[in-house]
Design an enzyme around this catalytic site. Sequence first.
Site, short mmCIF file in Angstrom:
data_model
loop_
_atom_site.label_atom_id
_atom_site.label_comp_id
_atom_site.label_asym_id
_atom_site.label_seq_id
_atom_site.Cartn_x
_atom_site.Cartn_y
_atom_site.Cartn_z
N LYS A 1 0.59 4.11 6.76
CA LYS A 1 -0.06 5.02 5.81
C LYS A 1 0.54 6.42 5.94
O LYS A 1 1.29 6.71 6.88
CB LYS A 1 -1.58 5.11 6.07
CG LYS A 1 -2.31 3.78 6.08
CD LYS A 1 -2.36 3.13 4.72
CE LYS A 1 -3.09 1.78 4.80
NZ LYS A 1 -2.95 1.00 3.61
N SER B 1 0.81 -1.23 0.00
CA SER B 1 0.00 0.00 0.00
C SER B 1 0.84 1.27 0.00
O SER B 1 0.33 2.33 -0.33
CB SER B 1 -0.96 0.02 1.18
OG SER B 1 -0.28 0.28 2.38
#
Length: 193
Positions: A96, A56
């Site tokens: 993230k 990600s």
Amino acid sequence: MSDKNNEELTTQNEETEKVTPATMVFEWTNALITALIIVLLLLTFVFRQVTVNGTSMTDTLKNGDRLIVSNFMYTPKNNDIVVISHGNNYSEPIIKRVIATEGQSLSINYDTGDVVVDGVLLDEPYIKGTTKQLRNPLDIPSVIPEGYVFVMGDNREGSLDSRSTEIGLIPVQNIIGKAEFRMYPFDSFGNIY
């Protein structure tokens, strides 16, 4: 040389000669244990090591990268790469990038992929792909509520993040810390941006 200087040198030599191998071993052991305790305290309360699991954050971070995370007096800021403790919908910590923090306005145009924070179009040279709407889309509030942040992965087409109700807004208390440094692989050793 004066007699006083000679006496001081003799006293120093006698004290030096009194150091036995057992004393040296004790001093070295004491120093080693103290250093070990300091390192353990730093790793427990200031720094942690985490391993990236997944894609990600590609191309910024890759699967298997080992990172040093700092949480000492940390407050999330825009553009920080953070490690988030597991929540209700995911079993392991996730990594993230912070896009917006509490009190900031946020809008995403999924047709163009534009992300606007506080009326300013973000310049995001680090992203891979286009910012698209995810399945189970979150109804993004126009202003991020107090105590929360909005996060996205840099691999926008391959990241489950705050755009989805499966992750949603992240409570600040769930942020383990900021990813500061990459330890491995050695060819990418250094600060993280």
